[in-house]
Scaffold this active site. Structure first.
Site: not given
Length: 355
Positions: A56, A169, A190
């Site tokens: 606003e 992995a 962040r």
């Protein structure tokens, strides 16, 4: 010929489009459109995040910058009823009254403690219209509304994974699956959240700093509260502690219940303010618990164009045993759009399907 309702709806849809320029988090997405007595648009506004002008006021100040001085014949369209809370920004109700705006048209009611602004303005003598495109305006912030009802922070989840949804992995290596542009984007998120949360396994194995950094690697001016969820003690010298005692920039949430952890955060103050927006970066156990409990409000999924085959998957058990039970999300057009290329990666911006 278009009627009054068509004009109302068209202007409110412009306000909805403006709202989507903002980003989700501690505050709801809000858009505003200010029009003259002929219905011509004088200015639009949107909320850009905690501490910035509310939608606003953004519209009012934009109109003033364009030379508008008399607001008595104007109508302000806003997707959410104006707040009456005095915080880092003045209450929107006060801004509206001081500007001398003649009429206000609202979309959705505010379910938070800051609600009731429409009634306050009505009691002050303004012409107030409510519930214009109410369903669409409510859907815009359906997860923020839920966070208010549940008395917890808004939760953004960070997923950095391979094409086959692996976060490490087979040998445990995980730095870095995604590219530098993806990581830079994460640091920007962040910087604007109140807290960043990981599980104890991630804190021990990856030993992250959980800091927000600029593109040149320097510490950003605004830093999130660094949080660990879980029962295991952190090893001495863990990087996220910065060699400081608990309570000085970091805390441990000694629970495996994600809602309990989030409500503890909501009752915590960081840099003088309550924690209203939490970024969760892993690991698998914490993420799975949050998804299983339906506590994820927004996802940034960074997908790297590589395959790892055997390795640690992003999620474990989330309580889904059949396709009908799948947790479903939709592409989120807010905050830059639903799909963005970041270097070689693709970032999907998602929010849970709502009503």
């Amino acid at each position: 010929m278009p009627g009054a309702d068509d004009a109302h709806h068209g202007l409110m849809r412009q306000a909805l489009d403006a709202a989507l320029q903002g980003h989700r988090g501690a505050n709801p997405l809000v858009g505003a459109v200010l029009v003259d007595d002929n219905g011509a648009v004088l200015a639009t506004g949107h909320h850009r995040g905690a501490g910035t002008y509310h939608a606003e006021r953004d519209a009012i100040e934009s109109a003033r910058a364009r030379g508008v001085t008399d607001f008595s014949a104007t109508t302000l369209y806003t997707t959410l009823e104006p707040c009456r809370h005095e915080g880092r920004q003045p209450a929107c109700t006060r801004q509206i009254l001081e500007a001398g705006i003649g009429r206000v048209t609202c979309g959705a009611a505010d379910p938070s403690a800051n609600g009731g602004g429409a009634q306050l303005l009505r009691e002050a003598g303004l012409d107030i219209t409510t519930a214009v495109l109410e369903e669409e305006c409510t859907r815009l912030n359906h997860r923020w509304n839920l966070a208010q009802i549940q008395h917890r922070p808004f939760v953004t989840v960070h997923l950095a994974q391979s094409l086959d949804a692996r976060i490490a992995a087979a040998d445990g290596t995980s730095q870095w699956i995604t590219s530098a542009p993806s990581r830079q984007h994460t640091h920007r998120i962040r910087e604007r959240v109140d807290a960043i949360l990981v599980g104890t396994n991630t804190a021990v194995v990856d030993d992250p700093r959980l800091t927000a950094r600029t593109e040149d690697g320097e510490l950003a001016e605004s830093q999130p509260l660094r949080c660990v969820m879980g029962l295991r003690d952190l090893p001495r010298g863990a990087k996220l502690t910065q060699d400081k005692p608990e309570g000085q920039g970091w805390m441990q949430l000694r629970t495996r219940d994600p809602l309990e952890a989030l409500r503890t955060l909501a009752a915590t103050r960081h840099n003088g303010y309550p924690v209203k927006h939490a970024l969760v970066e892993g690991g698998q156990s914490v993420l799975s618990a949050l998804f299983a409990a339906d506590l994820v409000d927004e996802i940034f999924a960074y997908i790297a164009p590589l395959l790892l085959g055997e390795g640690r998957s992003t999620l474990g058990d989330i309580g889904v045993t059949t396709l009908d039970e799948a947790l479903r999300f939709r592409l989120d057009p807010a905050d830059g759009g639903p799909v963005t290329q970041m270097g070689p990666d693709v970032c999907l911006h998602l929010t849970p399907e709502g009503p």
